[in-house]
Design a protein around this motif. Sequence first.
Motif, mmCIF file in Angstrom:
data_model
loop_
_atom_site.group_PDB
_atom_site.id
_atom_site.type_symbol
_atom_site.label_atom_id
_atom_site.label_comp_id
_atom_site.label_asym_id
_atom_site.label_seq_id
_atom_site.Cartn_x
_atom_site.Cartn_y
_atom_site.Cartn_z
ATOM 1 N N TYR A 195 0.835 -1.203 0.000
ATOM 2 C CA TYR A 195 0.000 0.000 0.000
ATOM 3 C C TYR A 195 0.874 1.258 0.000
ATOM 4 O O TYR A 195 0.632 2.203 -0.759
ATOM 5 C CB TYR A 195 -0.920 -0.008 1.208
ATOM 6 C CG TYR A 195 -1.740 1.234 1.367
ATOM 7 C CD1 TYR A 195 -2.835 1.468 0.555
ATOM 8 C CD2 TYR A 195 -1.410 2.194 2.318
ATOM 9 C CE1 TYR A 195 -3.589 2.625 0.684
ATOM 10 C CE2 TYR A 195 -2.150 3.348 2.459
ATOM 11 C CZ TYR A 195 -3.243 3.553 1.644
ATOM 12 O OH TYR A 195 -3.975 4.695 1.771
ATOM 13 N N ALA A 245 2.416 1.755 -3.382
ATOM 14 C CA ALA A 245 1.407 2.195 -4.351
ATOM 15 C C ALA A 245 1.090 3.678 -4.176
ATOM 16 O O ALA A 245 0.973 4.419 -5.165
ATOM 17 C CB ALA A 245 0.141 1.363 -4.211
ATOM 18 N N VAL A 246 0.959 4.119 -2.936
ATOM 19 C CA VAL A 246 0.698 5.535 -2.674
ATOM 20 C C VAL A 246 1.876 6.384 -3.132
ATOM 21 O O VAL A 246 1.697 7.432 -3.764
ATOM 22 C CB VAL A 246 0.388 5.774 -1.175
ATOM 23 C CG1 VAL A 246 0.373 7.252 -0.839
ATOM 24 C CG2 VAL A 246 -0.930 5.123 -0.804
ATOM 25 N N ARG A 247 3.076 5.932 -2.849
ATOM 26 C CA ARG A 247 4.268 6.662 -3.296
ATOM 27 C C ARG A 247 4.306 6.783 -4.814
ATOM 28 O O ARG A 247 4.575 7.848 -5.368
ATOM 29 C CB ARG A 247 5.535 5.968 -2.805
ATOM 30 C CG ARG A 247 6.797 6.699 -3.236
ATOM 31 C CD ARG A 247 8.001 5.819 -3.367
ATOM 32 N NE ARG A 247 7.770 4.794 -4.368
ATOM 33 C CZ ARG A 247 8.564 3.744 -4.542
ATOM 34 N NH1 ARG A 247 9.591 3.567 -3.759
ATOM 35 N NH2 ARG A 247 8.311 2.859 -5.465
ATOM 36 N N ASP A 248 4.018 5.685 -5.496
ATOM 37 C CA ASP A 248 4.031 5.693 -6.960
ATOM 38 C C ASP A 248 2.988 6.652 -7.525
ATOM 39 O O ASP A 248 3.264 7.390 -8.478
ATOM 40 C CB ASP A 248 3.805 4.286 -7.504
ATOM 41 C CG ASP A 248 4.978 3.357 -7.238
ATOM 42 O OD1 ASP A 248 6.067 3.857 -6.870
ATOM 43 O OD2 ASP A 248 4.800 2.133 -7.386
ATOM 44 N N LYS A 249 1.793 6.660 -6.936
ATOM 45 C CA LYS A 249 0.744 7.578 -7.400
ATOM 46 C C LYS A 249 1.136 9.025 -7.135
ATOM 47 O O LYS A 249 0.879 9.911 -7.941
ATOM 48 C CB LYS A 249 -0.594 7.266 -6.729
ATOM 49 C CG LYS A 249 -1.252 6.030 -7.245
ATOM 50 C CD LYS A 249 -1.666 6.243 -8.678
ATOM 51 C CE LYS A 249 -2.422 5.052 -9.197
ATOM 52 N NZ LYS A 249 -2.816 5.186 -10.586
ATOM 53 N N PHE A 250 1.767 9.268 -5.990
ATOM 54 C CA PHE A 250 2.223 10.616 -5.662
ATOM 55 C C PHE A 250 3.258 11.093 -6.675
ATOM 56 O O PHE A 250 3.179 12.215 -7.184
ATOM 57 C CB PHE A 250 2.797 10.662 -4.245
ATOM 58 C CG PHE A 250 3.406 11.989 -3.898
ATOM 59 C CD1 PHE A 250 2.605 13.060 -3.559
ATOM 60 C CD2 PHE A 250 4.778 12.166 -3.932
ATOM 61 C CE1 PHE A 250 3.151 14.295 -3.254
ATOM 62 C CE2 PHE A 250 5.337 13.393 -3.627
ATOM 63 C CZ PHE A 250 4.521 14.457 -3.290
ATOM 64 N N GLU A 273 3.690 10.002 -9.697
ATOM 65 C CA GLU A 273 3.020 10.155 -10.982
ATOM 66 C C GLU A 273 2.298 11.501 -11.060
ATOM 67 O O GLU A 273 2.388 12.209 -12.064
ATOM 68 C CB GLU A 273 2.016 9.009 -11.156
ATOM 69 C CG GLU A 273 1.327 8.951 -12.477
ATOM 70 C CD GLU A 273 0.374 7.764 -12.533
ATOM 71 O OE1 GLU A 273 -0.781 7.969 -12.943
ATOM 72 O OE2 GLU A 273 0.793 6.649 -12.165
ATOM 73 N N ALA A 274 1.608 11.856 -9.983
ATOM 74 C CA ALA A 274 0.905 13.143 -9.938
ATOM 75 C C ALA A 274 1.900 14.297 -9.971
ATOM 76 O O ALA A 274 1.672 15.307 -10.650
ATOM 77 C CB ALA A 274 0.039 13.223 -8.690
ATOM 78 N N GLU A 303 3.157 14.790 -13.444
ATOM 79 C CA GLU A 303 2.114 15.398 -14.275
ATOM 80 C C GLU A 303 2.008 16.897 -13.998
ATOM 81 O O GLU A 303 1.864 17.696 -14.917
ATOM 82 C CB GLU A 303 0.779 14.711 -13.975
ATOM 83 C CG GLU A 303 -0.221 14.826 -15.087
ATOM 84 C CD GLU A 303 -1.418 13.927 -14.857
ATOM 85 O OE1 GLU A 303 -2.534 14.481 -14.869
ATOM 86 O OE2 GLU A 303 -1.240 12.721 -14.663
#
Length: 109
Positions: free
Chosen positions: A89, A92-97, A99-100, A103
Amino acid sequence: MDITSLRNISSGAVKSAADTYLTELRNGQDIQEDEAFGSLFDKAVQNLNTTNAYLSDAENEKIKWALGETENTHDLTNALQKASTALSYTVAVRDKFLEAYKEIMQIQI
């Protein structure tokens, strides 16, 4: 797998920013825009600490089992599964952060 290297998030400039946020909050200054970030930041640090605790518990259970102090594989399995899930988890949160962040950095002003 250990995430102690991520513990640096609570030191230095980030900790200073969090302390400043809490000081302003206590003084009643208008920081409505920062409240969302502060809340998110506090939750992120809390989740990192929880993940680290689960990893530590799993390591302790492995050591107990290896030394023969316990024969209860159920506790070992539970501790390992909690640590694995929490770490997945967190990653996954780190990866989404990230990615954002990438962007946002590509937005042209």
